[in-house]
Write a protein that holds these residues in place. Structure first.
Motif, PDB file in Angstrom:
ATOM      1  N   GLY A   1       0.791  -1.216   0.000  1.00  0.00           N
ATOM      2  CA  GLY A   1       0.000   0.000   0.000  1.00  0.00           C
ATOM      3  C   GLY A   1       0.827   1.272   0.000  1.00  0.00           C
ATOM      4  O   GLY A   1       0.289   2.361  -0.153  1.00  0.00           O
ATOM      5  N   ALA A   2       2.134   1.157   0.177  1.00  0.00           N
ATOM      6  CA  ALA A   2       3.003   2.333   0.205  1.00  0.00           C
ATOM      7  C   ALA A   2       3.087   2.964  -1.178  1.00  0.00           C
ATOM      8  O   ALA A   2       3.062   2.273  -2.191  1.00  0.00           O
ATOM      9  N   THR A   3       3.166   4.288  -1.214  1.00  0.00           N
ATOM     10  CA  THR A   3       3.376   4.996  -2.472  1.00  0.00           C
ATOM     11  C   THR A   3       4.801   5.525  -2.488  1.00  0.00           C
ATOM     12  O   THR A   3       5.301   6.027  -1.479  1.00  0.00           O
TER      13      THR A   3
ATOM     14  N   LEU B   1       4.693  -3.443  -8.323  1.00  0.00           N
ATOM     15  CA  LEU B   1       4.722  -1.991  -8.429  1.00  0.00           C
ATOM     16  C   LEU B   1       3.756  -1.544  -9.515  1.00  0.00           C
ATOM     17  O   LEU B   1       3.896  -1.901 -10.674  1.00  0.00           O
TER      18      LEU B   1
ATOM     19  N   VAL C   1       0.929   4.777 -10.668  1.00  0.00           N
ATOM     20  CA  VAL C   1      -0.264   5.542 -10.321  1.00  0.00           C
ATOM     21  C   VAL C   1      -0.335   6.813 -11.155  1.00  0.00           C
ATOM     22  O   VAL C   1      -1.389   7.182 -11.650  1.00  0.00           O
TER      23      VAL C   1
ATOM     24  N   LEU D   1       4.842   8.210  -9.758  1.00  0.00           N
ATOM     25  CA  LEU D   1       4.378   7.723  -8.474  1.00  0.00           C
ATOM     26  C   LEU D   1       3.962   6.263  -8.640  1.00  0.00           C
ATOM     27  O   LEU D   1       3.108   5.948  -9.471  1.00  0.00           O
TER      28      LEU D   1
ATOM     29  N   ARG E   1       2.771   2.562  -6.594  1.00  0.00           N
ATOM     30  CA  ARG E   1       2.161   1.994  -5.404  1.00  0.00           C
ATOM     31  C   ARG E   1       2.582   0.528  -5.316  1.00  0.00           C
ATOM     32  O   ARG E   1       2.587  -0.175  -6.327  1.00  0.00           O
TER      33      ARG E   1
ATOM     34  N   ASP F   1       1.671  -3.070  -4.353  1.00  0.00           N
ATOM     35  CA  ASP F   1       0.500  -3.906  -4.114  1.00  0.00           C
ATOM     36  C   ASP F   1       0.906  -5.268  -3.556  1.00  0.00           C
ATOM     37  O   ASP F   1       2.041  -5.696  -3.715  1.00  0.00           O
TER      38      ASP F   1
END
Length: 84
Positions: free
Chosen positions: A11-13, A66, A69, A78, A80, A82
């Motif tokens: 969940g990190a961006t 990855l 986004v 950017l 994210r 998953d």
């Protein structure tokens, strides 16, 4: 290559700046900004895919985790992370 495994949380961006057509590929952390240099040209998403692979390697995750986004055609991108 810089170790970015501490960023590998689901969940990190991750915001990066890509430098296409670089002489030497690599991932560096410069003033709290992740910079990814790739040797590929910015045509047809080649540089973006190379940046995704380099970032995934630096983070120690599969590149399929990855997800882009924002920034498909820009230098600032950017991603994210998953999955588990």
């Amino acid at each position: 290559m810089t170790d970015l495994s501490h960023l590998a949380r689901p969940g990190a961006t991750i915001a990066i700046r890509v430098t296409p057509n670089a002489r030497r590929p690599g991932v560096d952390l410069v003033e709290d900004q992740i910079r990814v240099a790739v040797t590929e040209t910015p045509e047809a998403g080649k540089a973006t895919e190379a940046a995704r692979a380099a970032l995934a390697k630096a983070m120690g995750v599969a590149k399929t985790r990855l997800v882009l986004v924002r920034g498909a055609t820009a230098r600032d991108k950017l991603f994210r992370l998953d999955g588990p």
